[in-house]
Design a protein around this motif. Structure first.
Motif, PDB file in Angstrom:
ATOM      1  N   ASP A  18       1.116  -0.383  -8.503  1.00 39.31           N
ATOM      2  CA  ASP A  18       2.582  -0.305  -7.598  1.00 39.31           C
ATOM      3  C   ASP A  18       2.329   0.163  -6.666  1.00 39.31           C
ATOM      4  OD1 ASP A  18       5.006  -0.181  -7.396  1.00 39.31           O
ATOM      5  OD2 ASP A  18       5.620   1.287  -8.799  1.00 39.31           O
ATOM      6  N   TYR A  19       2.686  -0.745  -5.686  1.00 42.16           N
ATOM      7  CA  TYR A  19       2.498  -0.409  -3.937  1.00 42.16           C
ATOM      8  C   TYR A  19       3.943   0.380  -3.428  1.00 42.16           C
ATOM      9  CZ  TYR A  19      -2.307  -1.699  -3.284  1.00 42.16           C
ATOM     10  OH  TYR A  19      -3.599  -1.764  -3.439  1.00 42.16           O
ATOM     11  N   SER A  20       4.709   0.728  -4.286  1.00 42.30           N
ATOM     12  CA  SER A  20       5.768   1.653  -3.941  1.00 42.30           C
ATOM     13  C   SER A  20       5.483   2.962  -4.018  1.00 42.30           C
ATOM     14  CB  SER A  20       6.922   1.366  -4.782  1.00 42.30           C
ATOM     15  OG  SER A  20       6.904   1.580  -5.836  1.00 42.30           O
ATOM     16  N   ASN A  21       4.489   3.216  -4.634  1.00 38.18           N
ATOM     17  CA  ASN A  21       3.819   4.793  -4.655  1.00 38.18           C
ATOM     18  C   ASN A  21       2.931   4.923  -3.480  1.00 38.18           C
ATOM     19  OD1 ASN A  21       1.751   6.719  -5.245  1.00 38.18           O
ATOM     20  ND2 ASN A  21       3.252   7.044  -7.006  1.00 38.18           N
ATOM     21  N   GLN A  22       3.431   5.867  -2.422  1.00 42.19           N
ATOM     22  CA  GLN A  22       2.771   6.177  -1.275  1.00 42.19           C
ATOM     23  C   GLN A  22       1.370   7.041  -1.575  1.00 42.19           C
ATOM     24  OE1 GLN A  22       3.725   4.915   1.676  1.00 42.19           O
ATOM     25  NE2 GLN A  22       5.244   4.002   0.304  1.00 42.19           N
ATOM     26  N   ASN A  23       1.112   7.602  -2.823  1.00 40.56           N
ATOM     27  CA  ASN A  23      -0.075   8.280  -2.751  1.00 40.56           C
ATOM     28  C   ASN A  23      -1.081   7.109  -3.339  1.00 40.56           C
ATOM     29  OD1 ASN A  23       0.710  10.685  -2.411  1.00 40.56           O
ATOM     30  ND2 ASN A  23       1.461  11.183  -4.336  1.00 40.56           N
ATOM     31  N   LEU A  24      -0.728   6.200  -3.827  1.00 38.42           N
ATOM     32  CA  LEU A  24      -1.601   4.965  -4.519  1.00 38.42           C
ATOM     33  C   LEU A  24      -2.088   4.271  -3.075  1.00 38.42           C
ATOM     34  CD1 LEU A  24      -2.823   2.785  -5.832  1.00 38.42           C
ATOM     35  CD2 LEU A  24      -0.950   1.631  -5.945  1.00 38.42           C
ATOM     36  N   ARG A  25      -1.217   4.220  -2.094  1.00 36.37           N
ATOM     37  CA  ARG A  25      -1.612   3.558  -0.653  1.00 36.37           C
ATOM     38  C   ARG A  25      -2.668   4.317  -0.116  1.00 36.37           C
ATOM     39  NH1 ARG A  25       3.214   0.453   2.224  1.00 36.37           N
ATOM     40  NH2 ARG A  25       4.001  -0.895   0.499  1.00 36.37           N
ATOM     41  N   ARG A  26      -2.354   5.602  -0.147  1.00 34.43           N
ATOM     42  CA  ARG A  26      -3.537   6.543   0.576  1.00 34.43           C
ATOM     43  C   ARG A  26      -4.930   6.556  -0.212  1.00 34.43           C
ATOM     44  NH1 ARG A  26       1.286   9.412   1.948  1.00 34.43           N
ATOM     45  NH2 ARG A  26       1.568  10.375   0.155  1.00 34.43           N
ATOM     46  N   ALA A  27      -4.768   6.372  -1.322  1.00 33.16           N
ATOM     47  CA  ALA A  27      -5.791   6.373  -2.494  1.00 33.16           C
ATOM     48  C   ALA A  27      -6.752   5.131  -2.082  1.00 33.16           C
ATOM     49  CB  ALA A  27      -5.593   6.780  -3.732  1.00 33.16           C
ATOM     50  N   GLU A  33      -0.290 -10.843  -3.038  1.00 31.22           N
ATOM     51  CA  GLU A  33       0.340 -10.186  -4.049  1.00 31.22           C
ATOM     52  C   GLU A  33       0.613  -8.636  -3.721  1.00 31.22           C
ATOM     53  OE1 GLU A  33       1.884 -11.673  -6.771  1.00 31.22           O
ATOM     54  OE2 GLU A  33       1.253 -13.379  -5.874  1.00 31.22           O
ATOM     55  N   VAL A  34      -0.232  -8.084  -2.899  1.00 36.55           N
ATOM     56  CA  VAL A  34       0.143  -6.753  -2.141  1.00 36.55           C
ATOM     57  C   VAL A  34       0.699  -6.689  -1.114  1.00 36.55           C
ATOM     58  CG1 VAL A  34      -1.104  -4.909  -1.266  1.00 36.55           C
ATOM     59  CG2 VAL A  34      -2.207  -6.256  -3.081  1.00 36.55           C
ATOM     60  N   PRO A  35       1.980  -5.881  -0.905  1.00 38.10           N
ATOM     61  CA  PRO A  35       2.848  -5.794   0.181  1.00 38.10           C
ATOM     62  C   PRO A  35       2.203  -5.881   1.671  1.00 38.10           C
ATOM     63  CG  PRO A  35       3.453  -4.190  -1.329  1.00 38.10           C
ATOM     64  CD  PRO A  35       2.154  -4.696  -1.839  1.00 38.10           C
ATOM     65  N   THR A  36       2.759  -6.703   2.504  1.00 39.55           N
ATOM     66  CA  THR A  36       2.230  -6.977   3.872  1.00 39.55           C
ATOM     67  C   THR A  36       2.047  -5.711   4.786  1.00 39.55           C
ATOM     68  OG1 THR A  36       2.933  -9.337   3.841  1.00 39.55           O
ATOM     69  CG2 THR A  36       2.276  -8.449   6.029  1.00 39.55           C
ATOM     70  N   ASP A  37       3.321  -4.977   4.331  1.00 43.11           N
ATOM     71  CA  ASP A  37       3.347  -3.675   5.175  1.00 43.11           C
ATOM     72  C   ASP A  37       2.232  -2.609   4.964  1.00 43.11           C
ATOM     73  OD1 ASP A  37       4.582  -3.174   2.619  1.00 43.11           O
ATOM     74  OD2 ASP A  37       5.383  -1.176   3.639  1.00 43.11           O
ATOM     75  N   PHE A  38       1.573  -2.644   3.558  1.00 45.82           N
ATOM     76  CA  PHE A  38       0.424  -2.101   3.185  1.00 45.82           C
ATOM     77  C   PHE A  38      -0.648  -2.440   4.096  1.00 45.82           C
ATOM     78  CE2 PHE A  38      -3.518  -2.040   0.907  1.00 45.82           C
ATOM     79  CZ  PHE A  38      -3.702  -0.545   0.881  1.00 45.82           C
ATOM     80  N   TRP A  39      -0.952  -3.582   4.145  1.00 44.87           N
ATOM     81  CA  TRP A  39      -2.045  -4.240   4.906  1.00 44.87           C
ATOM     82  C   TRP A  39      -1.993  -3.960   6.364  1.00 44.87           C
ATOM     83  CZ3 TRP A  39      -6.006  -4.924   2.049  1.00 44.87           C
ATOM     84  CH2 TRP A  39      -5.823  -5.562   0.532  1.00 44.87           C
ATOM     85  N   ASP A  40      -0.740  -3.934   6.835  1.00 46.13           N
ATOM     86  CA  ASP A  40      -0.759  -3.631   8.374  1.00 46.13           C
ATOM     87  C   ASP A  40      -0.964  -2.264   8.686  1.00 46.13           C
ATOM     88  OD1 ASP A  40       0.343  -6.194   8.738  1.00 46.13           O
ATOM     89  OD2 ASP A  40       2.554  -5.429   8.761  1.00 46.13           O
ATOM     90  N   TRP A  41      -0.563  -1.340   7.809  1.00 48.43           N
ATOM     91  CA  TRP A  41      -1.198   0.095   7.693  1.00 48.43           C
ATOM     92  C   TRP A  41      -2.482   0.232   7.613  1.00 48.43           C
ATOM     93  CZ3 TRP A  41      -2.283   3.352   3.575  1.00 48.43           C
ATOM     94  CH2 TRP A  41      -2.643   4.655   3.887  1.00 48.43           C
ATOM     95  N   ALA A  42      -2.839  -0.418   6.453  1.00 47.90           N
ATOM     96  CA  ALA A  42      -4.319  -0.098   6.083  1.00 47.90           C
ATOM     97  C   ALA A  42      -5.250  -0.553   7.014  1.00 47.90           C
ATOM     98  CB  ALA A  42      -4.528  -0.807   4.780  1.00 47.90           C
ATOM     99  N   SER A  43      -5.206  -2.000   7.752  1.00 49.74           N
ATOM    100  CA  SER A  43      -6.177  -2.165   8.769  1.00 49.74           C
ATOM    101  C   SER A  43      -6.160  -1.227   9.691  1.00 49.74           C
ATOM    102  CB  SER A  43      -5.624  -3.583   8.993  1.00 49.74           C
ATOM    103  OG  SER A  43      -4.582  -3.493   9.982  1.00 49.74           O
ATOM    104  N   ILE A  44      -5.212  -0.547  10.130  1.00 49.71           N
ATOM    105  CA  ILE A  44      -5.002   0.432  11.154  1.00 49.71           C
ATOM    106  C   ILE A  44      -5.890   1.726  10.892  1.00 49.71           C
ATOM    107  CG2 ILE A  44      -3.886   1.806  12.691  1.00 49.71           C
ATOM    108  CD1 ILE A  44      -1.623  -0.003  12.555  1.00 49.71           C
ATOM    109  N   GLU A  45      -5.929   2.027   9.421  1.00 50.39           N
ATOM    110  CA  GLU A  45      -6.391   3.057   9.230  1.00 50.39           C
ATOM    111  C   GLU A  45      -8.028   2.867   8.953  1.00 50.39           C
ATOM    112  OE1 GLU A  45      -5.241   6.408   8.328  1.00 50.39           O
ATOM    113  OE2 GLU A  45      -3.432   5.496   9.615  1.00 50.39           O
TER     114      GLU A  45
END
Length: 450
Positions: free
Chosen positions: A173-182, A206-218
């Motif tokens: 569930d990618y609405s959880n910000q801690n999951l995103r960081r993990a 199937e994973v939110p685009t905004d996660f990928w946008d942030w993740a690629s920068i990180e």
């Protein structure tokens, strides 16, 4: 005196460490280019470690890396190498995409040192390595299921759920910000600890685009990375991904081979691609991959006598071609997915063809297919429904493709004049205005301008 001696030793160690770190970065960047300078002429090779060899190990594959270099391979994509979940496992060994531990190595394949040696050997051969990453779900016995149940999607009754009908995995569930960081932390581990160069991201859409946008920068804060999305979703390539799947083109090739579509449908696709995608978006083209081979049939089942023709097409249209392990050996069988199987690695028809196509892809800028791709111009023929002809050009180099994409003989004329070298045969061919050409079923020519 002791203080001075300690200070001198500390300074020496600091300089040494900085030098080693600098050399490590330099080595990685020497073997590949990244981000805004993606290799323009790469061939990608997908590796199914379990089925590649009788032993199914990293070491068995690593010794063959120099052989892949002959085919122009510059990017290795390894299917998931992580331990596979046991709970709700499918069949004997389970699915590679049921990940039990993102930082672990599947003991079937070897150990972490074996994996690092594979990456190092690839780098030494001018290739870089992208990991198959599974961000949408985990195995049911991943530690997060008990330690972080808040990371998972749930139904109306609060129970964890599987995506689609994949009962051996549980959806995140990618609405959880801690999951995103993990998740990003798990990906960074492989960039730093094993020196991998990027990721092929499973069911990326199937994973939110905004996660990928942030993740690629990180991720790029750690090192430059190459990102391939298993998706054909233009929004993913706006910021996060360098390359996306060319699924639609793949299906058009299958249907042309089966007589269900014509060259006109391919032309519509190429026109649509120009309008939907950004100019520097890269497409991955293939006649097979692990999904196609295991579930939809080998290229010989789907393409029949047109296998070589469409393999050549994936090398010459704008984008990058994929070879799935075994295709170079004319392997004509569906590989089992959940249990041990093995390729046969006897060279036949396709190995020398892939070698020639790889040499042309690597060496001729007219076939550049990265972020600074060569031009693509359709050439008119008198049989545009049956015959595909186009020209690629860059840096004063021109490559033409002419192919009969039917199972019947074709007589036609094409807007081509001049003398060319037939790349596959080495023969000189002169074309005159309105000349009638006769091509056999699935016959094609790759022509180099004089």
């Amino acid at each position: 005196m002791k203080k001075i001696l300690v200070l001198a030793i500390s300074l020496t160690l600091l300089i040494s460490c900085k030098k080693e770190a600098s050399q490590a970065v330099s080595t990685s960047q020497d073997i590949a280019t990244y981000s805004d300078n993606i290799p323009e002429n790469a061939v990608i090779y997908e590796v199914n470690i379990r089925q590649y060899s009788p032993s199914g190990t990293f070491n068995a594959f690593t010794k063959d890396i120099p052989k892949l270099k002959e085919m122009g391979v510059k990017i290795l994509w390894l299917m998931p190498v992580h331990p596979i979940g046991v709970k709700n496992r499918k069949e004997g060994l389970g699915s590679y995409y049921s990940v039990k531990d993102y930082r672990g190595i599947n003991p079937e394949f070897g150990n972490l040192d074996d994996y690092k040696n594979l990456v190092k050997t690839a780098h030494q051969n001018g290739m870089y390595v992208i990991m198959d990453w599974v961000p949408n779900h985990t195995a049911w016995d991943h530690a997060w299921v008990t330690e972080h149940p808040e990371y998972y999607a749930k139904d109306k009754d609060g129970k964890m759920i599987s995506p689609f009908d994949w009962t051996d995995v549980v959806k995140l569930d990618y609405s959880n910000q801690n999951l995103r960081r993990a998740m990003v932390d798990e990906m960074k581990y492989w960039l730093t600890d094993a020196n991998v160069d990027g990721f092929r991201c499973d069911v990326a859409g199937e994973v939110p685009t905004d996660f990928w946008d942030w993740a690629s920068i990180e991720l790029k804060k750690t090192k430059p990375v190459f990102m391939l999305a298993e998706a054909e979703k233009p929004e993913l390539s706006k910021k996060a991904f360098d390359m996306a799947y060319g699924w639609e083109e793949h299906h058009i090739m299958n249907e042309i081979a089966q007589g269900k579509k014509t060259v006109k449908d391919f032309d519509v696709y190429m026109t649509k691609r120009d309008s939907v995608w950004q100019k520097d978006d890269i497409s991955l083209y293939f006649t097979s991959n692990h999904d196609e081979n295991s579930w939809n049939g080998t290229e010989y089942e789907r393409l029949g006598d047109a296998v070589e023709t469409f393999a050549a097409l994936t090398f010459v249209i704008p984008g990058m071609p994929l070879i799935y392990n075994g295709q170079e050996y004319d392997f004509n069988r569906r590989l089992k997915f959940f249990v041990k199987d093995s390729l046969t690695t006897t060279k036949g028809k396709m190995f020398p063809i892939y070698v020639k196509l790889g040499q042309l892809k690597n060496g001729n800028p007219a076939l550049n297919g990265g972020k600074k791709s060569a031009s693509y111009k359709r050439i008119v023929t008198s049989s545009d429904q049956n015959v595909l002809a186009f020209e690629r050009e860059k840096q004063g180099k021109k490559v033409l493709f002419v192919g009969n994409l039917t199972k019947s003989n074709q007589s036609f004329s094409a807007a081509i004049e001049g003398t060319f070298t037939d790349f596959m045969s080495g023969e000189k061919i002169t074309f005159t205005k309105n000349q009638t050409l006769n091509f056999k079923p699935w016959e094609y020519k790759i022509l180099l301008a004089e």
